[in-house]
Design a protein around this motif. Structure first.
Motif, PDB file in Angstrom:
ATOM      1  N   ASP A 184      -6.999  67.952  11.546  1.00 41.54           N
ATOM      2  CA  ASP A 184      -5.753  68.154  10.841  1.00 41.54           C
ATOM      3  C   ASP A 184      -5.618  67.110   9.739  1.00 41.54           C
ATOM      4  O   ASP A 184      -6.378  66.138   9.675  1.00 41.54           O
ATOM      5  CB  ASP A 184      -4.576  68.041  11.809  1.00 41.54           C
ATOM      6  CG  ASP A 184      -4.617  66.756  12.604  1.00 41.54           C
ATOM      7  OD1 ASP A 184      -4.206  65.726  12.057  1.00 41.54           O
ATOM      8  OD2 ASP A 184      -5.079  66.783  13.753  1.00 41.54           O
ATOM      9  N   THR A 186      -3.507  64.731   8.892  1.00 41.02           N
ATOM     10  CA  THR A 186      -3.202  63.321   9.131  1.00 41.02           C
ATOM     11  C   THR A 186      -4.419  62.587   9.687  1.00 41.02           C
ATOM     12  O   THR A 186      -4.717  61.468   9.269  1.00 41.02           O
ATOM     13  CB  THR A 186      -2.017  63.184  10.103  1.00 41.02           C
ATOM     14  OG1 THR A 186      -2.260  63.982  11.268  1.00 41.02           O
ATOM     15  CG2 THR A 186      -0.730  63.645   9.458  1.00 41.02           C
ATOM     16  N   GLY A 315       0.061  71.929  13.183  1.00 37.87           N
ATOM     17  CA  GLY A 315       0.229  70.694  13.940  1.00 37.87           C
ATOM     18  C   GLY A 315      -1.092  69.977  14.053  1.00 37.87           C
ATOM     19  O   GLY A 315      -2.151  70.532  13.729  1.00 37.87           O
ATOM     20  N   GLU A 316      -1.064  68.746  14.536  1.00 37.62           N
ATOM     21  CA  GLU A 316      -2.286  67.965  14.669  1.00 37.62           C
ATOM     22  C   GLU A 316      -3.180  68.525  15.769  1.00 37.62           C
ATOM     23  O   GLU A 316      -2.738  69.280  16.634  1.00 37.62           O
ATOM     24  CB  GLU A 316      -1.936  66.507  14.975  1.00 37.62           C
ATOM     25  CG  GLU A 316      -1.197  65.806  13.852  1.00 37.62           C
ATOM     26  CD  GLU A 316      -0.790  64.403  14.232  1.00 37.62           C
ATOM     27  OE1 GLU A 316      -1.267  63.455  13.595  1.00 37.62           O
ATOM     28  OE2 GLU A 316       0.002  64.249  15.165  1.00 37.62           O
ATOM     29  N   SER A 319      -2.303  69.269  19.685  1.00 35.26           N
ATOM     30  CA  SER A 319      -0.865  69.535  19.795  1.00 35.26           C
ATOM     31  C   SER A 319      -0.560  70.751  20.656  1.00 35.26           C
ATOM     32  O   SER A 319       0.602  71.002  20.975  1.00 35.26           O
ATOM     33  CB  SER A 319      -0.254  69.731  18.396  1.00 35.26           C
ATOM     34  OG  SER A 319      -0.824  70.857  17.756  1.00 35.26           O
ATOM     35  N   HIS A 479      -4.787  73.939  10.528  1.00 34.81           N
ATOM     36  CA  HIS A 479      -4.316  72.666  10.002  1.00 34.81           C
ATOM     37  C   HIS A 479      -4.357  72.666   8.475  1.00 34.81           C
ATOM     38  O   HIS A 479      -3.949  71.692   7.843  1.00 34.81           O
ATOM     39  CB  HIS A 479      -5.165  71.509  10.551  1.00 34.81           C
ATOM     40  CG  HIS A 479      -6.603  71.568  10.128  1.00 34.81           C
ATOM     41  ND1 HIS A 479      -7.603  72.039  10.944  1.00 34.81           N
ATOM     42  CD2 HIS A 479      -7.219  71.229   8.972  1.00 34.81           C
ATOM     43  CE1 HIS A 479      -8.760  71.975  10.317  1.00 34.81           C
ATOM     44  NE2 HIS A 479      -8.548  71.499   9.117  1.00 34.81           N
ATOM     45  N   VAL A 493       5.943  74.554  13.810  1.00 31.00           N
ATOM     46  CA  VAL A 493       5.277  73.245  13.780  1.00 31.00           C
ATOM     47  C   VAL A 493       5.251  72.683  15.198  1.00 31.00           C
ATOM     48  O   VAL A 493       6.295  72.562  15.849  1.00 31.00           O
ATOM     49  CB  VAL A 493       6.000  72.263  12.835  1.00 31.00           C
ATOM     50  CG1 VAL A 493       5.246  70.939  12.756  1.00 31.00           C
ATOM     51  CG2 VAL A 493       6.146  72.876  11.441  1.00 31.00           C
ATOM     52  N   ARG A 495       3.887  69.676  18.134  1.00 26.33           N
ATOM     53  CA  ARG A 495       3.412  68.312  18.394  1.00 26.33           C
ATOM     54  C   ARG A 495       3.546  68.043  19.894  1.00 26.33           C
ATOM     55  O   ARG A 495       4.613  68.267  20.466  1.00 26.33           O
ATOM     56  CB  ARG A 495       4.225  67.284  17.612  1.00 26.33           C
ATOM     57  CG  ARG A 495       3.687  65.862  17.746  1.00 26.33           C
ATOM     58  CD  ARG A 495       4.548  64.879  16.997  1.00 26.33           C
ATOM     59  NE  ARG A 495       3.893  63.594  16.859  1.00 26.33           N
ATOM     60  CZ  ARG A 495       4.466  62.508  16.344  1.00 26.33           C
ATOM     61  NH1 ARG A 495       5.719  62.568  15.911  1.00 26.33           N
ATOM     62  NH2 ARG A 495       3.804  61.367  16.258  1.00 26.33           N
ATOM     63  N   TYR A 516       8.201  64.451  11.117  1.00 25.01           N
ATOM     64  CA  TYR A 516       6.811  64.823  11.418  1.00 25.01           C
ATOM     65  C   TYR A 516       6.328  65.922  10.469  1.00 25.01           C
ATOM     66  O   TYR A 516       5.217  65.858   9.940  1.00 25.01           O
ATOM     67  CB  TYR A 516       6.700  65.291  12.866  1.00 25.01           C
ATOM     68  CG  TYR A 516       5.312  65.756  13.258  1.00 25.01           C
ATOM     69  CD1 TYR A 516       4.268  64.838  13.400  1.00 25.01           C
ATOM     70  CD2 TYR A 516       5.049  67.103  13.476  1.00 25.01           C
ATOM     71  CE1 TYR A 516       2.996  65.261  13.756  1.00 25.01           C
ATOM     72  CE2 TYR A 516       3.778  67.530  13.828  1.00 25.01           C
ATOM     73  CZ  TYR A 516       2.757  66.608  13.964  1.00 25.01           C
ATOM     74  OH  TYR A 516       1.497  67.027  14.311  1.00 25.01           O
ATOM     75  N   THR A 517       7.177  66.911  10.215  1.00 24.55           N
ATOM     76  CA  THR A 517       6.814  67.973   9.279  1.00 24.55           C
ATOM     77  C   THR A 517       6.624  67.410   7.880  1.00 24.55           C
ATOM     78  O   THR A 517       5.680  67.782   7.159  1.00 24.55           O
ATOM     79  CB  THR A 517       7.902  69.063   9.258  1.00 24.55           C
ATOM     80  OG1 THR A 517       8.196  69.470  10.594  1.00 24.55           O
ATOM     81  CG2 THR A 517       7.445  70.269   8.467  1.00 24.55           C
ATOM     82  N   LEU A 520       3.223  65.734   7.688  1.00 27.91           N
ATOM     83  CA  LEU A 520       2.141  66.715   7.602  1.00 27.91           C
ATOM     84  C   LEU A 520       2.016  67.269   6.188  1.00 27.91           C
ATOM     85  O   LEU A 520       0.908  67.359   5.636  1.00 27.91           O
ATOM     86  CB  LEU A 520       2.396  67.874   8.569  1.00 27.91           C
ATOM     87  CG  LEU A 520       2.017  67.721  10.036  1.00 27.91           C
ATOM     88  CD1 LEU A 520       2.323  69.023  10.772  1.00 27.91           C
ATOM     89  CD2 LEU A 520       0.555  67.363  10.209  1.00 27.91           C
ATOM     90  N   ALA A 524      -1.106  66.875   3.436  1.00 26.50           N
ATOM     91  CA  ALA A 524      -1.865  68.067   3.058  1.00 26.50           C
ATOM     92  C   ALA A 524      -1.689  68.437   1.596  1.00 26.50           C
ATOM     93  O   ALA A 524      -2.640  68.843   0.930  1.00 26.50           O
ATOM     94  CB  ALA A 524      -1.439  69.243   3.929  1.00 26.50           C
TER      95      ALA A 524
END
Length: 526
Positions: A184, A186, A315-316, A319, A479, A493, A495, A516-517, A520, A524
């Motif tokens: 992903d 991150t 999500g990562e 997740s 991702h 989304v 996590r 968190y969103t 991301l 990206a």
């Protein structure tokens, strides 16, 4: 440090030979990052495998030309001398971690083995080194993960383990074949920062093989562009992105998924609904492997997908995205309610569920692991047609050829086997196997992660076209937020197994509410 001259690699094919790589040449200086880019099937990975003579044995491959590393000629070098270089002075990150990791050995032991072979030490020091490596590549709870087997990790976590193994002995040259494909955004940023740090601290040179041009722009000093086994252009990264000379390079730079997603009709019927879906995996310990706890992989998720609609799940890695997809198809045990075209999947018996399988298909994350190596491509794509009794033999053959054409492969390729294709081509085969049945619901688990940007754009256009013509519902797990933005009308989304944010894609991408969103999207999309 490293020099390739007139490298040619021939593969046998039906009594003759085919040149997968044709008289290519390039140099890498100490501390330099050279990116080798091109579409799938262009010869990038064959070039990487040829350097350390890692092309599968028994394939009667012929390698000609010169490959010199710090003055040593590698072409024709005795295997015992090559073994001293592999994993030590030259490290390699392979493209498909699930097929490169030992399935019956814990990952901690696999990394320790790399260290023991070249730099033996005490068990305590080796264990400490492994824990440090796992932390550096972003593995959470490294003490527990050391005891995990590859199948217990997500795709992104397996890729991070491969990176830890490749850098364990601090090599002088790192060959990175699609090192961030399954990661992903991150974690991708963490890994790229780690590679840059090692380059600066150790003077490590990197041969970076990737289809992701945003990574090339951020990482590479120079770029070599490959097409049909030949290098068509070599330039500094700045010159290549600002002033590409070759028409093929210009096409690569211009190619990316474009356009908005198809909007679902307001009156479209609901295809799938999930209410409070949970998945818990047991933790076993002790000699008798008794259950001592549980891991909550998916924690009470609600979602709905209508005909002609695409739900993006992002999500990562780790997740719970892929686990959610498997739970929705009842491929892993779960609790909660899953309703498909009005039927409660949780209440169906196996025989009744099988009749619905044709209408709900999945494209798995790892195409090499999901394609039988003993079946031809035609047999693989036609297997579902045979299982569900769809058509006679000649009609099934026509459907297989049509599906190959829809995903951009030649119908004549149906007689070949999966190992004869590149990673991106294998992903297209996996998509063809799913769409040939014309399902109502298609779950796509990272379907474009192994594809170069030009093919990504083709697949996005293909999925849109199929959706418009057949009213398909998609759950698109990825991702790659650029692709999600081009396909999804709704976004979820995730996590740590939970929903962080959910809503219309346009609102999520333009006005995310959760930190968190926002993180991301920043990683990206910049």
């Amino acid at each position: 440090m490293f020099s390739v001259r007139d490298l040619t690699v021939d593969f046998p094919s039906h009594g003759s030979s085919v040149a997968a790589v044709r008289r290519i040449g390039f140099d890498i200086m100490p501390g330099e990052i050279l990116a080798l880019v091109g579409e799938s099937g262009s010869g990038k990975s064959v070039t990487a495998l040829s350097i350390l003579d890692l092309i599968p044995p028994g394939s009667q491959v012929r390698t000609r030309g010169s490959i010199r590393f710090q003055g040593q000629e590698l072409v024709g070098m005795p295997p015992s001398e090559l073994r001293r270089l592999r994993g030590n002075r030259i490290g390699m990150i392979f493209q498909e971690p699930m097929t490169s990791l030992n399935p019956i050995q814990q990952i901690g032991r696999q990394i320790i083995e790399i260290l023991e072979v070249h730099r033996p030490s005490s068990e305590k020091l080796l264990t400490d080194k492994v824990l440090d490596l796992l932390r550096r590549v972003g593995i959470q709870e490294p003490e527990r993960r050391m005891r995990s087997y590859p199948h217990e990790l997500s795709g992104g976590q397996r890729q991070r383990v491969m990176i830890a193994m490749a850098i364990a002995n601090q090599p002088d040259l790192l060959i990175a074949d699609e090192p961030t494909t399954a990661l992903d955004v991150t974690v991708q940023a963490q890994i790229l920062a780690l590679l840059r740090d090692m380059r600066e601290r150790l003077g490590m040179a990197v041969l970076l093989i990737t289809h992701d041009l945003s990574i090339v722009r951020a990482m590479a000093d120079r770029v070599a562009v490959m097409r049909h086994g030949e290098i068509v252009e070599t330039a500094s990264a700045a010159d290549l992105f600002d002033r590409p000379r070759h028409s093929y390079t210009q096409m690569l730079l211009a190619a990316e998924p474009k356009g908005p997603p198809l909007p679902a009709r307001p009156d479209a019927p609901e295809i799938l609904r999930a209410d409070a879906v949970q998945v818990r995996f047991p933790i076993r310990s002790g000699v008798f492997r008794r259950v001592t706890g549980h891991v909550q992989a998916v924690a009470g998720i609600d979602l709905s997908v209508r005909a002609g609609e695409t739900l993006g799940v992002v999500g990562e890695s780790g997740s719970g995205k892929s686990t959610l997809g498997l739970a929705l198809l009842r491929l892993v045990s779960s609790t909660g309610a899953v309703t498909f075209v009005g039927q409660n999947l949780q209440a169906l018996k196996a025989r009744d569920l099988r009749t619905l399988r044709r209408e709900m298909q999945i494209v798995f994350q790892d195409p090499y692991g999901s394609l039988s190596p003993r079946m031809t491509v035609g047999e693989i794509i036609g297997e579902g047609l045979r299982a569900h009794g769809m058509g006679k033999a000649d009609e099934r053959a026509r459907l297989v050829e049509h599906a190959l054409g829809e995903v951009g492969l030649e119908p004549s390729m149906r007689e070949r086997y999966p190992h004869e294709f590149s990673g991106g081509q294998r992903q297209r085969i996996a998509i063809a196997r799913a769409i040939v049945l014309r399902p109502k619901l298609l779950i796509l688990d990272e379907p474009t992660s192994a594809l170069d940007r030009s093919v990504q754009a083709q697949i996005v256009d293909l999925l849109r076209d199929l959706q418009a013509r057949h009213g398909l519902a998609y759950i698109f797990i990825s991702h790659d937020l650029r692709v999600v933005r081009a396909l999804a009308s709704e976004v979820l989304v995730m996590r740590d197994g939970k929903v962080v944010e959910q809503g219309p894609a346009e609102r999520i991408f333009t006005a995310p509410r959760e930190d968190y969103t926002k993180a991301l999207l920043a990683a990206a999309l910049g």
